[in-house]
Scaffold this motif. Structure first.
Motif, PDB file in Angstrom:
ATOM      1  N   LYS A  40      -0.505  -3.432   2.112  1.00 14.51           N
ATOM      2  CA  LYS A  40       0.581  -2.633   2.692  1.00 14.51           C
ATOM      3  C   LYS A  40       1.860  -3.444   2.612  1.00 14.51           C
ATOM      4  CE  LYS A  40       0.729  -2.235   7.250  1.00 14.51           C
ATOM      5  NZ  LYS A  40       0.452  -1.712   8.621  1.00 14.51           N
ATOM      6  N   VAL A  77       7.045   1.270   6.519  1.00 12.03           N
ATOM      7  CA  VAL A  77       6.072   1.106   5.432  1.00 12.03           C
ATOM      8  C   VAL A  77       6.652   1.732   4.164  1.00 12.03           C
ATOM      9  CG1 VAL A  77       3.764   1.678   4.592  1.00 12.03           C
ATOM     10  CG2 VAL A  77       4.113   1.095   7.007  1.00 12.03           C
ATOM     11  N   ASN A 102      -0.770   3.201   7.156  1.00 16.30           N
ATOM     12  CA  ASN A 102       0.623   3.551   6.876  1.00 16.30           C
ATOM     13  C   ASN A 102       1.507   3.528   8.118  1.00 16.30           C
ATOM     14  OD1 ASN A 102       1.237   4.600   3.904  1.00 16.30           O
ATOM     15  ND2 ASN A 102      -0.914   5.037   4.401  1.00 16.30           N
ATOM     16  N   ALA A 144       1.634   1.511   0.355  1.00 15.20           N
ATOM     17  CA  ALA A 144       0.285   1.152   0.793  1.00 15.20           C
ATOM     18  C   ALA A 144      -0.689   1.708  -0.233  1.00 15.20           C
ATOM     19  CB  ALA A 144      -0.013   1.716   2.179  1.00 15.20           C
TER      20      ALA A 144
END
Length: 880
Positions: A59, A66, A246, A69
């Motif tokens: 990730k 984020v 995530n 990922a």
């Protein structure tokens, strides 16, 4: 070094399953695209298996958000229709199994570098903000059998920030509790700097064969974890995991330990997954390596392949307990976390020693395809083909079925060909001899060729096998010369002697050589699973070699009369074979195929064959008036196999040298074929335009039996490697390499797995004959009883470098111009004499041990030292 042999991309990733495990521990497969497959860690094969959604992932975060990922897999290649044999709604017609994670974001491509014992995958995708490489291995350190037998897979994941701004990365390991939800539990565990999740089982006694556990652990400090993924129905677990991955920041723990019953399974995952994550930040251009170890502990083995509770018989005592024993690694560790701690605390040493071996082997100046063949097949030692019993003794199947060992008992005639173990782990090879002569030997000297487990079980009562029994004598001789341990030989010698003399024992119902002629004329069981009747160079060659080796061992131990008797029989037999079994091109099998009386004399009116009924019913072809399953006038791949063994172990001449040279070339000329041109009713190990060496051919003008020796049209890798090495020994280097190239081109990653050469099942032991290629190219000689080691490369190159290994140490031999070096990289070497035939006509100016002159005398091709010279680890002896 030609890297094309070791770098796999695109469709050549398809068939890869790279074994990660210790000797006798089972293994996990690393697929070409990064998946974790073939979970063979519970004391038996388990081909095609997966463990929940087990995987690694990464990730990337920027500014608390984020930005990427994905799992550390690359694209799954076709076909995409699904798999046969899966349960309804998961099988063909439902697409790839969800456990493959092909529907989860992943990398577009991968480059897989396989240089056993290391595999390295570089994940490729231009859209990912960084570069990710995974290196996986299990310690493979010749002579160090303990550290090479760890039930563990080591993973080093390196992330590099290839962007121009700082980023936060998380590397994630997600592993399923293979024990299942019914008895499994997951629990975070920490001891000092080591942190991990133990996946155990409850409600199962420690001596139950189901008992066991695994651990995923790291020595990184900035971590987070989830003991459990979300439990639910349908696809809830994977859905929630992906949401968690995530989500910015660390994972929040989830546990079900206090409420085991609060879940439904539905169509969701059958195992509980856990997550262990490592967090770190990287500046532009920065990189970091993260270590994970996956360890397992399933200590209880049992004889599942008999499919019953056996009555054990040991020393005349009967018991009714289940046929069960402990794994060797249960003596080393108390559980899987204990093993994980050892692995992580000793990571640097284990990695460096393994890399030292890998570099030594791969830096050899042998042709790349030869290094490929050698390195790929030593991986067999790390597969479920091999077990280690509680005291550390080594045991092997022939290969692996999908869910069980294939052909039990450290089968002596198959393991004859396996030359890797005796040089790389000689103590383990010696343990095989000790078990054979203790448990397989009958009172009259006849030997079973399949060891029964658990130890002490009733001997297998099938007839002795010629090549297996006499091959055992050659292997005792070899182990003695590799180790120099005469006391070990002395302990085994009475049994070895008895096994040799079984050839003329009155109790030998197969009447191998009752008159002590040196030629086997009776009924002779062999590795092609039936019997030959009458004289043939293949099996008589084993007998002659055993007599010659036996004579030398007897003489050394002071039994002069025995030595003379064995040599007299040897010389009679050799003279007869060379005079009567060579047809001008090759050695053949002398038999009148139409003479039914040959069978009548051995028929007892009851079933006594491996496949079939009575001798006459099984072997007599009434329609053709002919004996079945014989070689006859055929050109057999193994016709001078005994000479190959003798060359490798320093036993000298078994057959006439000029005739041997013609014979091995005849095998190349007659048996090396394009398979499109071959009718093959047997197992298909090569096909279409692939090339291979068939077991037995019948050149024009030679009589072919209506039903020839079994497997005549097959190509079996171990046989092919032995004839290739023998060709090289005889100077036919180009021809030998053609055969090696043909074999390895079949295992190219696209058509077959490069680390699974199969014959009677996967990971087949006979393929370790490929190690003999190293010995053949280097002209390696050894006799640690006398302190002798030597090299005579078959190629006259100005620069030659090769790996070597014996009982006390291993290292590198190198000649470059007028300089010669013998270096010890591990252990030590006590040397009294260095044999260098290529130096016979060359002067020697000086011999140095770490720049200190050594007293010596040059005697032709030999350099003899006044006293024993010990070369310790890191030292080298140099000849100028």
């Amino acid at each position: 070094m030609n890297n094309s042999y070791f770098l796999y991309t695109k469709e050549r990733l398809n068939e890869i399953s790279f074994p990660l495990g210790g000797i006798g521990t089972g293994c996990i497969g690393l697929a070409g695209n990064g998946r974790l497959i073939d979970w063979e860690i519970r004391n038996r094969p388990n081909k095609g298996s997966y463990n929940g959604y087990s995987h690694f992932a990464v990730k990337v975060e920027k500014g608390g958000r984020v930005i990427d990922a994905r799992v550390l897999n690359s694209d799954l290649h076709p076909p995409y229709s699904g798999s046969f044999g899966e349960p309804h709604f998961k099988s063909f017609g439902f697409g790839p199994p969800r456990a493959y994670l092909s529907g989860v974001p992943h990398f577009r491509d991968a480059e897989f570098r396989g240089e056993f014992p290391f595999a390295s995958i570089t994940f490729v995708d231009d859209t990912f903000p960084g570069k990710v490489t995974m290196t996986a291995f299990n310690p493979f350190i010749p002579l160090n059998d303990k550290d090479s037998s760890l039930p563990a897979a080591f993973f080093e994941i390196q992330v590099e920030n290839t962007t121009n701004e700082p980023l936060d990365y998380t590397v994630v390991s997600c592993i399923g509790n293979i024990n299942g939800r019914t008895i499994g539990y997951n629990e975070f565990t920490q001891c000092g700097q080591i942190k991990g999740i133990n996946m155990g089982c409850r409600g199962v006694e420690p001596d139950d064969v189901r008992y066991g556990e695994l651990t995923i652990a790291t020595d990184e400090q900035d971590i987070s974890y989830q003991e459990y993924w979300y439990r639910g129905s349908w696809f809830d677990d994977l859905e929630i995991y992906w949401n968690d991955l995530n989500t910015p920041g660390k994972f929040s723990n989830r546990t079900y330990r206090s409420k085991e019953g609060s879940h439904t399974i539905g169509s969701g995952n059958e195992v509980d997954m856990c997550t262990l994550a490592v967090h770190f930040s990287l500046k532009p251009g920065g990189h970091k390596k993260v270590h994970f170890v996956l360890t397992w502990y399933y200590p209880n083995c049992y004889n599942y392949w008999k499919q019953q509770n056996q009555e054990q018989s040991c020393c005349g005592c009967q018991t009714s307990r289940k046929a069960q024993w402990k794994n060797y690694y249960s003596r080393l560790f108390q559980d899987s976390f204990d093993c994980a701690m050892y692995a992580l605390q000793n990571w640097d040493r284990l990695y460096e020693d393994t890399m030292c071996f890998k570099d030594a082997l791969f830096s050899s100046t042998l042709p790349p395809v030869v290094i490929d063949a050698i390195s790929a097949n030593i991986s067999i030692l790390k597969t479920p083909t091999c077990l280690r019993l509680e005291d550390g003794s080594f045991y092997g199947f022939e290969g692996c079925h999908c869910d069980s060992g294939c052909c039990e008992g450290s089968c002596t005639h198959v393991w004859n060909y396996a030359y890797a173990l005796p040089f790389l782990f000689p103590k383990l090879e010696r343990s095989m001899r000790e078990l054979e002569y203790r448990y397989n030997l009958g009172e009259d000297g006849g030997m079973s060729f399949r060891l029964q487990l658990p130890l002490g079980s009733k001997r297998w009562d099938f007839r002795p096998c010629v090549d297996g029994q006499f091959g055992g004598v050659l292997k005792v001789y070899r182990e003695w010369k590799i180790s120099g341990d005469t006391e070990w030989l002395r302990k085994l010698w009475p049994s070895v002697k008895k096994s040799i003399e079984y050839a003329w024992a009155e109790t030998n119902k197969d009447r191998w050589d009752p008159e002590r002629t040196g030629v086997l004329t009776g009924r002779q069981h062999h590795t092609l699973d039936m019997e030959l009747f009458g004289p043939n160079s293949w099996l008589t060659g084993f007998y002659l070699a055993a007599l010659k080796a036996g004579a030398e061992m007897a003489d050394y131990l002071g039994e002069k009369d025995t030595a003379r008797e064995y040599l007299d029989i040897f010389h009679r037999g050799k003279k007869w074979v060379d005079s009567n079994l060579f047809n001008g091109e090759y050695y053949y099998h002398l038999i009148d195929l139409n003479d039914k009386s040959i069978l009548d004399q051995f028929d007892e009116g009851k079933s006594d064959t491996l496949v079939g009924g009575t001798t006459v019913d099984t072997y007599w072809n009434e329609e053709k008036g002919e004996i079945k399953y014989q070689v006859g006038e055929g050109c057999l791949v193994d016709q001078v196999l005994a000479q190959w063994h003798a060359n490798l172990i320093g036993l000298g001449e078994i057959f006439d040298p000029a005739q041997v040279r013609k014979a091995v070339y005849s095998v190349y000329k007659n048996n090396f074929k394009r398979m499109r041109d071959v009718f093959n009713p047997c197992r298909v190990f090569s096909l279409n335009d692939e090339r291979g060496v068939v077991i037995c051919s019948y050149p024009e003008g030679r009589r072919r039996p209506a039903v020839p020796v079994p497997y005549a049209q097959e190509t079996m890798n171990g046989f092919e490697y032995q004839i290739a090495a023998h060709l090289i020994q005889e100077g036919f280097i180009k021809e030998g390499l053609e055969i090696v190239e043909a074999v390895r081109s079949r295992y190219d990653g696209y058509k077959r797995n490069p680390w699974n050469e199969f014959e009677c099942g996967s990971n087949y032991a006979r393929s370790m004959a490929s190690y003999s290629l190293l010995l053949a190219f280097s002209g390696f000689v050894f006799d640690m009883v006398k302190g002798v080691i030597g090299f005579n490369p078959v190629v006259d190159d100005d620069h030659f470098r090769v790996f070597w290994s014996l009982d006390s140490g291993w290292g590198i031999f190198e000649k470059s111009g007028d300089k010669i070096e013998l270096k010890v990289l591990y252990g030590y070497l006590d040397l009294k004499e260095l044999c260098l035939p290529f130096m016979e006509n060359r002067a020697v100016k000086s011999v140095l041990l770490e720049d200190v002159p050594v007293a010596y005398k040059k005697d032709g091709e030999n350099i003899k030292f006044s006293d024993i010279v010990r070369i310790s680890k890191g030292q080298k002896i140099m000849i100028i």
